[in-house]
Design a protein around this motif. Structure first.
Motif, PDB file in Angstrom:
ATOM      1  N   PRO A   1       0.820  -1.207   0.000  1.00  0.00           N
ATOM      2  CA  PRO A   1       0.000   0.000   0.000  1.00  0.00           C
ATOM      3  C   PRO A   1       0.859   1.265   0.000  1.00  0.00           C
ATOM      4  O   PRO A   1       2.064   1.192   0.248  1.00  0.00           O
ATOM      5  CB  PRO A   1      -0.825  -0.132   1.280  1.00  0.00           C
ATOM      6  CG  PRO A   1       0.016  -0.984   2.171  1.00  0.00           C
ATOM      7  CD  PRO A   1       0.728  -1.948   1.279  1.00  0.00           C
ATOM      8  N   PRO A   2       0.241   2.437  -0.253  1.00  0.00           N
ATOM      9  CA  PRO A   2       1.029   3.661  -0.429  1.00  0.00           C
ATOM     10  C   PRO A   2       2.001   3.963   0.700  1.00  0.00           C
ATOM     11  O   PRO A   2       3.112   4.444   0.448  1.00  0.00           O
ATOM     12  CB  PRO A   2      -0.048   4.745  -0.551  1.00  0.00           C
ATOM     13  CG  PRO A   2      -1.193   4.033  -1.192  1.00  0.00           C
ATOM     14  CD  PRO A   2      -1.189   2.657  -0.583  1.00  0.00           C
ATOM     15  N   GLN A   3       1.627   3.662   1.943  1.00  0.00           N
ATOM     16  CA  GLN A   3       2.512   3.992   3.058  1.00  0.00           C
ATOM     17  C   GLN A   3       3.787   3.164   3.063  1.00  0.00           C
ATOM     18  O   GLN A   3       4.735   3.482   3.785  1.00  0.00           O
ATOM     19  CB  GLN A   3       1.766   3.828   4.385  1.00  0.00           C
ATOM     20  CG  GLN A   3       0.661   4.853   4.579  1.00  0.00           C
ATOM     21  CD  GLN A   3       0.053   4.811   5.965  1.00  0.00           C
ATOM     22  OE1 GLN A   3       0.570   5.407   6.889  1.00  0.00           O
ATOM     23  NE2 GLN A   3      -1.051   4.083   6.098  1.00  0.00           N
ATOM     24  N   GLU A   4       3.828   2.103   2.254  1.00  0.00           N
ATOM     25  CA  GLU A   4       5.038   1.286   2.131  1.00  0.00           C
ATOM     26  C   GLU A   4       5.980   1.826   1.067  1.00  0.00           C
ATOM     27  O   GLU A   4       7.055   1.279   0.850  1.00  0.00           O
ATOM     28  CB  GLU A   4       4.658  -0.158   1.783  1.00  0.00           C
ATOM     29  CG  GLU A   4       3.876  -0.873   2.867  1.00  0.00           C
ATOM     30  CD  GLU A   4       4.678  -0.992   4.151  1.00  0.00           C
ATOM     31  OE1 GLU A   4       5.880  -1.335   4.067  1.00  0.00           O
ATOM     32  OE2 GLU A   4       4.112  -0.728   5.223  1.00  0.00           O
ATOM     33  N   GLY A   5       5.605   2.885   0.388  1.00  0.00           N
ATOM     34  CA  GLY A   5       6.383   3.408  -0.731  1.00  0.00           C
ATOM     35  C   GLY A   5       7.840   3.670  -0.390  1.00  0.00           C
ATOM     36  O   GLY A   5       8.173   4.193   0.673  1.00  0.00           O
TER      37      GLY A   5
END
Length: 344
Positions: A170-174
């Protein structure tokens, strides 16, 4: 996208979306690409910007005819330094001459906003990547000497190909990919030091067109409630926000928690590829503009204005190699609008 085919990095990473798919605002910008043999006179181009209330322009080289046409227009300018000039501009004297020639001599009449030092330079590009940061530093120092560094921000424009496909959802893992660390981390540190944003070219279209698992409504800001994507406490109803927040997460991991993002390109083509239709492009642009004007920001940066440049003003019949690259224009070369858009 002007100088290279847009990165397809997001085309694979958003396969993972399928199981889950059940500030004050400011003027909108439009990029002016000139790779066409049927485009109108530059002074008529600037008139078209003004008559449509387009308050910002991005130009991809210091074309003096374009810069002169912008005098007195009150249009804010993002000026690119082409990648093939970066090595030369690592010289402090060359950077000083460049700033004096193209910027300082016109600063009373042209509203320069950003200088983009290179566009979509790949971290693995041995010809240009080593010179992005030194050129940024030289141009910044030349602006300091001219007392223009507070007024004009120095940055570089990246694309999503610098992200790690395995850590982009998910985006927070970018996160930026390991191969890009030595390239992007010092740039991020410099941007934080000089309080400049990172410029990013963000194209939900290419994620959709190259991955059948990416849903069209999600890419067009049209997801029904059951199509929203959840990332912990954050909820995403469109792919654009997810891509931007993935970049924000990568910035944080690279020491750029306080570095903002300016969307230096985004667009949807009207022909030449999967999903490239007038209807889809018009939907994307209108929904994006409404999203920007809502001042909601992104889930990771709520309430933070999104500064965006649409790509591009005209179709460019000399672009390539993909046919789709010729069809990103908001207007035809005869100045007719393809879509009913409100830039105010």
């Amino acid at each position: 996208m002007v100088n290279s085919t847009p990165s397809l990095a997001f085309s694979s990473i958003f396969i993972l979306l399928t199981p889950l798919i059940s500030i004050g605002t400011e003027a909108i910008g439009v990029c002016y690409g000139d790779r066409g043999d049927n485009l109108i006179n530059i002074r008529d181009v600037i008139k078209l910007y003004k008559s449509n209330d387009i308050g910002k322009i991005r130009i991809y080289s210091p074309n003096e005819m374009v810069l002169d046409a912008l005098k007195g227009s009150n249009i804010h300018v993002m000026l690119d330094i082409p990648s093939d000039q970066l090595q030369y501009l690592t010289s402090s004297s060359a950077a000083k001459t460049w700033v004096q020639t193209y910027v300082q001599s016109r600063v009373q009449d042209v509203k320069f906003r950003y200088i983009a030092v290179g566009n979509e330079v790949f971290s693995t590009d041995p010809k240009n990547a080593p010179f992005v940061l030194p050129a940024m530093q030289s141009i910044y120092n030349a602006l300091v000497e001219a007392n223009l560094h507070e007024k004009i921000k120095v940055s570089t424009a990246i694309d999503t190909g610098l992200l790690d496909p395995a850590r982009s959802f998910p985006p927070q893992e970018g996160s930026f990919n390991v191969a890009a660390y030595q390239f992007i981390n010092p740039i991020v540190s410099f941007l934080a030091q000089i309080h400049s944003p990172l410029l990013a070219n963000v194209y939900p279209y290419f994620a959709y067109a190259n991955d059948p698992n990416v849903q069209l409504p999600y890419a067009l800001f049209n997801s029904p409630p059951e199509g929203f994507v959840r990332d912990g406490s954050l909820v995403y109803d469109n792919l654009f926000d997810a891509m931007v927040d993935t970049l924000y997460a990568a910035l944080e991991k690279s020491g750029g928690r306080d570095v903002s993002i300016v969307i230096s390109e985004t667009g949807w083509p009207s022909a030449g590829g999967t999903g490239a239709t007038i209807e889809n492009a018009g939907t994307y642009y209108n929904n994006l503009l409404n999203h920007v004007k809502s001042r909601k920001g992104t889930p990771k940066r709520p309430g933070k204005g999104i500064h965006v440049y649409l790509f591009a003003m005209f179709d460019e019949n000399m672009k390539g190699p993909q046919e789709v690259e010729k069809h990103f224009g908001l207007f035809t070369p005869s100045k007719q609008p393809k879509y009913q858009l409100d830039f105010k």
